[in-house]
Write an enzyme that holds these catalytic residues in place. Sequence first.
Site, PDB file in Angstrom:
ATOM      1  N   LYS A 191      -9.463  70.162 -29.390  1.00 15.78           N
ATOM      2  CA  LYS A 191      -8.598  69.807 -28.262  1.00 15.78           C
ATOM      3  C   LYS A 191      -7.121  70.042 -28.612  1.00 15.78           C
ATOM      4  O   LYS A 191      -6.335  70.517 -27.792  1.00 15.78           O
ATOM      5  CB  LYS A 191      -8.817  68.341 -27.850  1.00 15.78           C
ATOM      6  CG  LYS A 191      -7.835  67.838 -26.772  1.00 15.78           C
ATOM      7  CD  LYS A 191      -7.966  68.644 -25.503  1.00 15.78           C
ATOM      8  CE  LYS A 191      -7.146  68.272 -24.297  1.00 15.78           C
ATOM      9  NZ  LYS A 191      -5.913  67.612 -24.358  1.00 15.78           N
ATOM     10  N   GLU A 238      -2.214  76.057 -24.871  1.00 19.18           N
ATOM     11  CA  GLU A 238      -1.586  75.681 -23.579  1.00 19.18           C
ATOM     12  C   GLU A 238      -0.052  75.829 -23.676  1.00 19.18           C
ATOM     13  O   GLU A 238       0.584  76.371 -22.767  1.00 19.18           O
ATOM     14  CB  GLU A 238      -1.991  74.236 -23.267  1.00 19.18           C
ATOM     15  CG  GLU A 238      -1.376  73.612 -22.042  1.00 19.18           C
ATOM     16  CD  GLU A 238      -1.786  72.128 -21.913  1.00 19.18           C
ATOM     17  OE1 GLU A 238      -2.993  71.839 -21.886  1.00 19.18           O
ATOM     18  OE2 GLU A 238      -0.896  71.262 -21.843  1.00 19.18           O
TER      19      GLU A 238
HETATM   20  C1  6PG Z   1      -5.056  68.607 -20.890  1.00 21.98           C
HETATM   21  C2  6PG Z   1      -3.582  68.505 -21.205  1.00 21.98           C
HETATM   22  C3  6PG Z   1      -3.232  67.071 -21.473  1.00 21.98           C
HETATM   23  C4  6PG Z   1      -1.758  66.781 -21.366  1.00 21.98           C
HETATM   24  C5  6PG Z   1      -0.965  67.364 -22.498  1.00 21.98           C
HETATM   25  C6  6PG Z   1       0.473  67.544 -22.176  1.00 21.98           C
HETATM   26  O1  6PG Z   1      -5.710  69.329 -21.611  1.00 21.98           O
HETATM   27  O2  6PG Z   1      -5.496  68.007 -19.913  1.00 21.98           O
HETATM   28  O3  6PG Z   1      -3.290  69.259 -22.329  1.00 21.98           O
HETATM   29  O4  6PG Z   1      -3.792  66.713 -22.691  1.00 21.98           O
HETATM   30  O5  6PG Z   1      -1.257  67.151 -20.137  1.00 21.98           O
HETATM   31  O6  6PG Z   1      -1.105  66.448 -23.552  1.00 21.98           O
HETATM   32  O7  6PG Z   1       1.100  67.707 -23.363  1.00 21.98           O
HETATM   33  P1  6PG Z   1       2.655  67.717 -23.536  1.00 21.98           P
HETATM   34  O8  6PG Z   1       3.175  66.461 -22.906  1.00 21.98           O
HETATM   35  O9  6PG Z   1       2.848  67.750 -25.016  1.00 21.98           O
HETATM   36  O10 6PG Z   1       3.130  68.944 -22.831  1.00 21.98           O
END
Ligand code: 6PG
Length: 471
Positions: free
Chosen positions: A181, A188
């Site tokens: 993850k 991402e």
């Molecule tokens: C997900 C996202 C989720 C979250 C991130 C945002 O997979 O659903 O990645 O986990 O939106 O943690 O991360 P940041 O705040 O570091 O951008």
Amino acid sequence: MPAQANFGVVGLGVMGANLALNFADHGARVAVWNLERDKQEKFLAEHPGFVDAKDIAGLVAALEKPRRILVMVTAGKAVDSVAEQLSAHLDKGDVIIDGGNSLYTDTRRRERALAEKGLRFVGMGVSGGEEGARRGPSLMPGGAREAYEHLKPLLEGVAAKTESGPCVTYCGPDGAGHFTKMVHNGIEYADMQLIAEAYDVLRRGIGLDNDAIADVFDRWNQGPLQSFLIEITAKIFRVRDRDTQKHLVDLVLDQAGQKGTGRWTVEAALELGVAIPSIAAALDARVISSQKDSRVAMARSFEDPPRGKVPAGEREARIAEVHDGLLAAKVCAYAQGMELIHAASQAYTWDIDRREIARIWKGGCIIRAKLLDTIMQAFGKQKEMRNLVADASLGGDVRKAAPQWRALVGRSMAEGIAMPAFAASLTWFDGVRSADLPQNLTQAQRDAFGAHTYVRRDNVKAGPVHSEWLK
Ligand code: 6PG
């Protein structure tokens, strides 16, 4: 009292509440507990049919054995605290699932400590945000395989579905799920940064307005770039502010936040000796963006280099350049993430099946993308492939895009438009595809100033040798 429920949820924040509803939709009888009682009462009033646990002991008592309890609390100390409270009441063989964005080293520690008490701990990555949690997330569980088998029917029910099956798989022992993850989030970061850079070129380099940019992203979403992030980007460019009627995106301060998973990915890569420059560039770009005051002050002293207006007739060709560069750079970012998973899998003997990871990322999660189909096929052909760019199909995409990608990065450098993730991806590609690199000089220098030795090209078998360079 007979057990009234077969699944427990601790923590009714947005993700916990939505997952509880999703599990209930898929036939689970769910008991819930939340530290703040009023939040729990509100949830129960809005959603009848859940078992109301008054405290942790009550939650445990309400559950059939072996128990299954999903913990959805803020990553860090709260997870330790809930696990400790639960373990005082649970029996051997019960399963605690941590569905937060926990650091994988914490998960490894917790799994070991709870295993000593006979409890099974599953660190599970959950991706897809609020909507995903409610309608079908991508789930990345790790821990003891028997624990996963006990959860499998329920997890397959709630997970997103694609033509390749439910978006859940057993990732591997202890921290494998949370590591996976974490890397998902690292990718991402890179994907979002690449899209932001593409936007900057479309806006400042080519001169498109927000409506035209929305059209470009919509168009790209019909082709090989098709993905959740491109889809929402097109939508974002069409949203108007209710009060001012301006495009809302223009009113958003250009300072990116972060909660830590991107940084953890870079830290893990440094520790495991894997180069992930596209992800690192995305992280740095967020850091630089956060220094708004200093940027505003610096901008007064350093003006932009001259930038010509792109004639209307050339616009399409320039847009195509951005498209091709984005696709190639995106392949590199996914390849780096997958290489990192491979390295961790070897270091911790997790035996992570990356074809399966690509499969469960095809739906539900934030980085879901058409490209993952090709990535899945690539690992189907070569399970142990280190660098995805070596795959004929993905490598073909990169080769085809390379001239446009190079032209784009070169022009942006000349025009002073920062494209850290496009450029880092390109230099990574140029490094990993080069049979010959200048590190012969690095080795010579190390040997010259520190007698660190080097290996001769003309006699590799002889192993390390030392020369007197400075006499
Ligand atoms: C997900 C996202 C989720 C979250 C991130 C945002 O997979 O659903 O990645 O986990 O939106 O943690 O991360 P940041 O705040 O570091 O951008």
